[in-house]
Enzyme design. Structure first.
Site, PDB file in Angstrom:
ATOM      1  CD  GLN A  78      -3.056   0.972   2.152  1.00  0.00           C
ATOM      2  OE1 GLN A  78      -3.146   0.004   2.899  1.00  0.00           O
ATOM      3  NE2 GLN A  78      -3.905   1.963   2.187  1.00  0.00           N
ATOM      4  CG  PHE A  79       1.251   3.777  -3.616  1.00  0.00           C
ATOM      5  CD1 PHE A  79       1.136   5.154  -3.774  1.00  0.00           C
ATOM      6  CD2 PHE A  79       0.307   2.957  -4.209  1.00  0.00           C
ATOM      7  CE1 PHE A  79       0.108   5.693  -4.517  1.00  0.00           C
ATOM      8  CE2 PHE A  79      -0.719   3.483  -4.960  1.00  0.00           C
ATOM      9  CZ  PHE A  79      -0.832   4.855  -5.117  1.00  0.00           C
ATOM     10  CB  THR A  80      -2.098   5.264  -0.094  1.00  0.00           C
ATOM     11  OG1 THR A  80      -2.560   4.103   0.596  1.00  0.00           O
ATOM     12  CG2 THR A  80      -2.507   5.211  -1.557  1.00  0.00           C
TER      13      THR A  80
END
Length: 150
Positions: A78-80
């Protein structure tokens, strides 16, 4: 490297309506990477994941780790987690690793984590549009950043 750990009664991840990872009692781990993250970060985070005493003992005190409760682990990229929200209303992901690099980091991290736990690790599919379902147990949700080791 940033992670969010959620203690769950169950969790699953779907890609195009197909379940790619599913666990019962255990930990859902959301993970995001920065370009400078390396094997030292992966080792430190992996040890934290398997040694965190966040499961209840016979007295209901969070005193047991994932191994002691025979729990399962589901890891989802999850890059967010690296969203910068200081300016404006659209998050910036400038601190997150680029997809090609992050995929290598993700796979390396999974291999390191597997060395610290005897059970299989369930996963999503890196870079895919994933649907994650979970039943948080507690709720227990913990944020860890490898930049805050000391």
């Amino acid at each position: 490297m940033r992670i969010i750990i959620q203690r769950v009664q169950h969790a699953s991840v779907k890609v195009e309506n197909n379940i790619t990872g599913k666990i019962n009692h255990g930990l859902l781990v959301l993970v995001g990477f920065e370009p400078d993250d390396n094997k030292e970060d992966f080792e430190w985070i992996s040890k934290k994941i398997v040694q965190l005493r966040i499961f209840g003992d016979d007295n209901g005190v969070m005193n047991l780790d994932i191994k002691q409760v025979n729990g399962e682990i589901l890891v989802v990229s999850q890059f967010t987690l690296h969203a910068a929200t200081k300016k404006g209303n659209r998050p910036s992901y400038i601190r997150a690793s680029k997809p090609e690099e992050a995929k290598i980091q993700y796979n390396t991290f999974l291999n390191v984590l597997k060395n610290h736990i005897d059970s299989d690790i369930q996963t999503g599919i890196f870079g895919a549009d994933m649907k994650v379902e979970l039943l948080n147990d507690g709720p227990v949700t913990i944020f860890i950043d490898s930049r805050n080791k000391e």
